[in-house]
Design an enzyme around this catalytic site. Sequence first.
Site, PDB file in Angstrom:
ATOM      1  N   ARG A  47      41.966  51.488 -45.232  1.00  0.00           N
ATOM      2  CA  ARG A  47      40.614  52.046 -45.298  1.00  0.00           C
ATOM      3  C   ARG A  47      39.614  50.926 -45.046  1.00  0.00           C
ATOM      4  NH1 ARG A  47      42.815  56.162 -44.993  1.00  0.00           N
ATOM      5  NH2 ARG A  47      42.627  58.062 -46.255  1.00  0.00           N
ATOM      6  N   MET A  94      17.588  46.554 -54.296  1.00  0.00           N
ATOM      7  CA  MET A  94      18.928  46.073 -54.608  1.00  0.00           C
ATOM      8  C   MET A  94      18.885  45.147 -55.809  1.00  0.00           C
ATOM      9  SD  MET A  94      20.580  47.689 -52.353  1.00  0.00           S
ATOM     10  CE  MET A  94      22.199  47.023 -52.775  1.00  0.00           C
ATOM     11  N   GLU A 112       6.422  47.669 -53.929  1.00  0.00           N
ATOM     12  CA  GLU A 112       6.435  48.808 -53.023  1.00  0.00           C
ATOM     13  C   GLU A 112       5.312  49.812 -53.252  1.00  0.00           C
ATOM     14  OE1 GLU A 112      11.167  49.072 -51.884  1.00  0.00           O
ATOM     15  OE2 GLU A 112      10.361  50.555 -53.284  1.00  0.00           O
ATOM     16  N   GLU A 158      10.465  41.177 -44.878  1.00  0.00           N
ATOM     17  CA  GLU A 158      11.633  42.054 -44.998  1.00  0.00           C
ATOM     18  C   GLU A 158      11.512  43.288 -44.105  1.00  0.00           C
ATOM     19  OE1 GLU A 158      12.535  43.008 -49.043  1.00  0.00           O
ATOM     20  OE2 GLU A 158      12.767  40.904 -49.644  1.00  0.00           O
TER      21      GLU A 158
END
Length: 207
Positions: A47, A94, A112, A158
């Site tokens: 996998r 993250m 954000e 980013e």
Amino acid sequence: MPKPFQFNANDVTVEKRETVFQGFFRMDKLWLTHARFDGREMPTFTRELFVRGDATCVLPYDPERDEVVLLEQFRLGALGRDQSPWLLELVAGMNEDGEAPEEVARREAEEEAGLTFGHLEKVCDYLVSPGGTTELVHLYCGHTSTTDAGGLYGLEHEHEDIRAHVVPADEAIAMIQDGRINNAAAIIAIQWLQLNRERLRREWVAA
């Protein structure tokens, strides 16, 4: 019939593992075997695994104004479908090594959406797509004020380009129902808010 969860990680044998791609993301290939429900051993199979760290997502909610903040931004994975690849999502980021999910929630809210949180209430942890990726999401609802919320945000280096929208809670729920919001974290969080909204308005406004 046996009850669920009769197996655990000790019932899996990884015979070989190698990194087959390392870029912005990482992909590993595994050769493995595991126990089967009928008592036999699964023959060795391979996998590919998308190796991605844990993330934290949070739904900003103002209980006094009964509004949420949703972020609009481009998502490559939605390109090529019969919809806009600009999605309405939660505040998200993250997790860095050693960083608590609550720290990620507060950091990303500032970056954000220009928001700060009072209380953070845990919604759940969930595996994003465990058939192919390691990512686990820590999901929260955050007590905030939407009085001065909204606008353009994101870190230039980013390549972030984010518009924060202030949305009435009823409208956010309607967008789940009619499919305008179709990403898992937002669906789970907004449906959780629908179930817990009156309680939050009592508890958070009183606080």
